[in-house]
Scaffold this motif. Structure first.
Motif, short mmCIF file in Angstrom:
data_model
loop_
_atom_site.label_atom_id
_atom_site.label_comp_id
_atom_site.label_asym_id
_atom_site.label_seq_id
_atom_site.Cartn_x
_atom_site.Cartn_y
_atom_site.Cartn_z
N PRO A 187 0.79 -1.23 0.00
CA PRO A 187 0.00 0.00 0.00
C PRO A 187 0.82 1.28 0.00
O PRO A 187 0.26 2.36 0.16
N PHE A 188 2.13 1.19 -0.22
CA PHE A 188 2.96 2.41 -0.18
C PHE A 188 3.01 3.11 -1.52
O PHE A 188 3.48 4.23 -1.63
N THR A 189 2.58 2.40 -2.55
CA THR A 189 2.41 3.05 -3.86
C THR A 189 1.06 2.63 -4.40
O THR A 189 0.41 1.74 -3.86
N HIS A 190 0.65 3.30 -5.47
CA HIS A 190 -0.63 2.95 -6.10
C HIS A 190 -0.32 2.52 -7.53
O HIS A 190 0.52 3.11 -8.19
N GLN A 191 -1.02 1.48 -7.95
CA GLN A 191 -0.70 0.92 -9.26
C GLN A 191 -1.90 0.87 -10.18
O GLN A 191 -3.05 0.81 -9.74
N ALA A 192 -1.60 0.85 -11.46
CA ALA A 192 -2.61 0.55 -12.47
C ALA A 192 -1.89 -0.27 -13.54
O ALA A 192 -0.70 -0.05 -13.79
N MET A 193 -2.60 -1.20 -14.11
CA MET A 193 -2.00 -2.08 -15.09
C MET A 193 -2.81 -2.01 -16.37
O MET A 193 -4.02 -2.21 -16.35
N LEU A 194 -2.13 -1.70 -17.46
CA LEU A 194 -2.80 -1.77 -18.76
C LEU A 194 -2.43 -3.11 -19.36
O LEU A 194 -1.24 -3.43 -19.48
N ARG A 195 -3.43 -3.92 -19.69
CA ARG A 195 -3.15 -5.22 -20.28
C ARG A 195 -3.70 -5.24 -21.70
O ARG A 195 -4.72 -4.62 -21.99
N ALA A 196 -3.00 -5.96 -22.56
CA ALA A 196 -3.48 -6.11 -23.93
C ALA A 196 -3.33 -7.56 -24.32
O ALA A 196 -2.39 -8.23 -23.89
N ASP A 197 -4.26 -8.06 -25.11
CA ASP A 197 -4.11 -9.41 -25.62
C ASP A 197 -4.58 -9.49 -27.06
O ASP A 197 -5.44 -8.73 -27.49
#
Ligand code: ADP
Ligand code: ZN
Ligand code: ZN
Length: 724
Positions: free
Chosen positions: A626-636
């Motif tokens: 929880p010390f950073t915030h993430q987002a993930m862009l995924r492609a397939d």
């Protein structure tokens, strides 16, 4: 003339305008049928506009506004609006996810105003005694006879074979209950333990407004009783209670328990396994305020609740609260958001809270209530590691574990061998040429299922017979390699021929009724040795189960996913918590090559606090949530190149938009690159603060929607991803 702004389930970010000649403000929040393209769609009116700015001549007209159901209230529209913004998903797709399919189709949905409280009539008891030819009606009657009552009709309908309720009424087996007892709580209540009483008092003392509580209670500490007392209090105030559980198929006991405790209250179940009709009905009952308690899985967080007074999230750490496809929302996080929005308390309960939640409790964002003692059994199980480095194992079973099982058998107690891998063996291989059973569609192996002689992919469902010889060189001596539950089950049965061995995994419990049957068999003491996966870890009481042997856990210590140790600790704590729940003391034996690993050491001391401190330190040092915030862009896409080049392009766009403090990583193929014939890649974005990340994502996604992409390329954004 009014213009209706309609959210449609279409992967485009905007809402669509239609002419709605007869629409009034009361229609905002109603489902509509509208023409779209060459067909028609159903959507939701999210706002009314006037003609300004649009040429009505260019707009098509709404075909039908569904007025049979109350409109969704403003706070609900605000909720889906928030989800669309926070997860950067099209509003129409959020609406489609949040509304039951039946309601969306806008066919007439009755909310069954007749929802009488029913009980088994004398004719029903006679039928049970006669027990004639098996039928669905009789099965339902038997289920009911097994569990207290009376029940509301809607509660019975939601049961397996519940459609037969009409037939039961026709036959006179069920009748309207002569006397409906206390609407709020029935049966003798257990005296609360000191800790339970303190938790209930503190939470109720916190007042009716927003407060987020973490109820950290060791396994068997009686968290459920705390939930029930809080719920009873709210029902008595005329409020509705929303109770979220990880997987309803795994929690029939809880459902039963709630239904029994609040027999005459209207308890509504909401989960995806319900038939459309039942789900719509439950949703409309919640919406109309007639449901008192809504009990459900993650999608129940979208139930509209006009009288909402309390939200409970059981096993809040459970990964199933996060939707892993489409709109990737976290029901636990939304529960907290909703509680704040509606100014009601929310209680997150767990023996092993998610580290994010724990962090909030430590820094004071959530208030912490601790249940450190078991409610009934006086002690926690003893946990010990078996060092397997210099041991000769028999199909993975150490002599010490075998001896412990033998001892339980002698005493007439139950043992569980816990192994989180189903099937017989994870792969079939050829010793001559090195062929292995790869899934043709995934980067994964086909798992050997010896019980029905199949090779199966656990990722895409690909399924075929076990070949008689190596498909590559013809050698007939192909061998299953490694171990799953079926193989352990077979070996345990050989080692203990006198024992009744029962396998408990997703293959053995495909349906809810199979699962309930397994639970009954175990509870009735009709099994001596269980071989089970994490299905066994969820909150069930087996008083005669006194030994849990854990095998194959080490793999998670070194997994690439930074959350793997957290999950391992949670799982082992949960499964260990099954041991010694009754009067008999429990023992947990963990076979490992790392007996001194701190994770196992903390586990042996039941010290979640110490584990969490260690894990959070590691996360802080490594810069993980929880010390950073993430987002993930995924492609397939069918070809990996297409997926990766889309992400490269997306990365270049991101660099022009992102503030300097954001960290944009390089696109990489996913760990399991190929799934169901599609190649997958991902791109991670990280920030120390949530706000700049969110602002950036909104811009970025807006631009991404405008990009032309390779044919058959799909992309999705995952905010706060669980798997990175
Ligand atoms: P948890 O969910 O915290 O693991 P449970 O809610 O399953 O624990 O409770 C464990 C057991 O203790 C259950 O069988 C429950 O009926 C029992 N129990 C809970 N509270 C009390 C109490 N105050 N007195 C007696 N039994 C209790
Ligand atoms: Zn071969
Ligand atoms: Zn596959």
């Amino acid at each position: 003339m009014a213009i209706a702004r309609v959210a449609l389930p279409i992967p485009l970010p905007q809402v669509f305008d239609y002419v709605a000649a007869d629409a009034s403000p009361a229609d905002v929040g109603r489902c509509v049928k509208v023409p779209f393209g060459r067909g028609e769609r159903t959507g939701l009116i999210v706002a009314l506009g006037d003609e300004a700015g649009v040429d009505p001549a260019r707009l098509k007209a709404v075909q039908h506004i569904q007025r049979a159901v109350p409109a969704l209230p403003a706070d609900w529209l605000e909720l889906v609006g928030f989800v669309a913004r926070y997860y950067h998903a099209p509003l129409g797709e959020v609406v489609a996810l949040a509304l039951p399919p039946g309601l969306r189709r806008a066919d007439g949905v009755s909310d069954e105003d007749e929802d009488p409280v029913l009980e088994i009539a004398p004719a029903g008891h006679a039928a049970l005694a006669e027990a004639r030819r098996a039928s669905r009606s009789l099965t339902l009657l038997q289920t009911l006879a097994g569990g207290g009552g009376p029940w509301r009709r809607s509660v019975i309908r939601a049961l397996e074979a519940g459609e037969a309720v009409g037939d039961l009424l026709k036959r006179g087996w069920l009748a309207v209950a002569a006397q409906v007892g206390d609407r709020h709580a029935t049966g003798a209540l257990p005296t609360l333990t000191v800790e339970q009483a303190a938790a209930v008092e503190a939470i109720l003392g916190g007042g009716a407004g927003f407060n987020a509580w973490l109820l950290h209670g060791v396994t068997g500490s009686g968290k459920t009783e705390v939930y029930l007392r809080l719920a009873a209090h709210m029902l008595a105030q005329g409020r509705q209670v929303l109770m979220l559980v990880p997987e309803i198929a795994l929690t029939p006991q809880l459902e039963q328990c709630v239904a029994n405790r609040f027999a005459a209250a209207n308890v509504v179940s909401l989960h995806s396994a319900l038939a459309d009709g039942a789900r719509s009905r439950g949703f409309v009952q919640a919406l109309s305020g007639r449901a008192d308690i809504v009990l459900g899985t993650r999608l129940a967080v979208f139930a509209p609740l006009p009288r909402l007074g309390l939200i409970l999230v059981d096993e809040e750490h459970d990964a199933s609260y996060k939707q892993q496809e489409g709109v990737r929302y976290s029901a636990r996080d939304l529960a907290v958001w909703r509680a704040r929005q509606r100014a009601v308390p929310v209680v997150l309960g767990s023996a092993t809270p998610a580290l994010e939640t724990w962090h909030h409790a430590r820094n004071g964002r959530y208030a912490l209530q601790t249940l450190g003692q078991r409610a009934v059994a006086a002690t926690m199980p003893s946990v010990r590691c078996i060092d397997t480095r210099r041991l000769k194992l028999d199909e993975g079973l150490s002599p010490a574990l075998q001896a412990a099982i033998a001892q339980r058998l002698e005493r007439g107690e139950q043992s569980l061998v816990f192994l989180n891998r189903r099937g017989y063996a994870p792969v079939l291989s050829c010793p001559s040429c090195g062929w292995v059973s790869r899934c043709p569609h995934c980067s994964a192996n086909l798992v050997v299922h010896l019980a029905d002689r199949r090779l199966r992919c656990h990722h895409c469902g690909c399924d075929g017979p076990i070949p008689p010889a190596c498909p590559s060189c013809g050698d007939q001596d192909i061998q299953p390699f490694g171990r799953g539950t079926q193989r352990i089950e077979a070996r345990v049965a050989e080692l203990f021929p006198q024992a009744r061995v029962l396998r408990v995994d997703r293959d053995a419990a495909r349906t809810r009724s199979q699962w309930e049957k397994l639970l009954e068999t175990i509870a009735a003491g009709e099994a001596d040795i269980l071989v089970g996966t994490q299905m066994m870890a969820k909150g069930h009481d087996f008083p005669k189960l006194t030994l849990v042997g854990v095998i194959g856990a080490d793999a998670s210590l070194h997994a690439a996913d930074f959350r793997a140790p957290e999950r391992l600790f949670q799982q082992l704590m949960q499964v260990g918590g099954r041991a010694g729940r009754g009067a008999l003391p429990g023992e947990v034996l963990i076979q490992t090559e790392y007996p001194m690993h701190p994770l196992y050491q903390h586990l042996a001391r039941h010290d979640f606090d110490a584990f969490a401190r260690m894990a959070l330190q590691e996360r802080r040092a490594a810069g993980f949530p929880p010390f950073t915030h993430q987002a993930m862009l995924r492609a397939d896409a069918p070809a990996l190149d297409d997926a990766v080049s889309f992400l490269r392009h997306a990365r270049r766009l991101a660099e022009t938009l992102a503030p300097a403090e954001l960290r944009i990583f390089d696109p990489v193929p996913m760990r399991m690159t190929r799934l169901a014939r599609r190649e997958r890649a991902q791109l991670l974005i990280e920030a120390d603060q949530r706000a700049p990340l969110q602002a950036f994502l909104a811009d970025w996604v807006g631009v991404l929607y405008q990009q032309r992409t390779a044919r058959e390329l799909r992309w999705q954004l995952d905010v706060d991803p669980l798997e990175v």
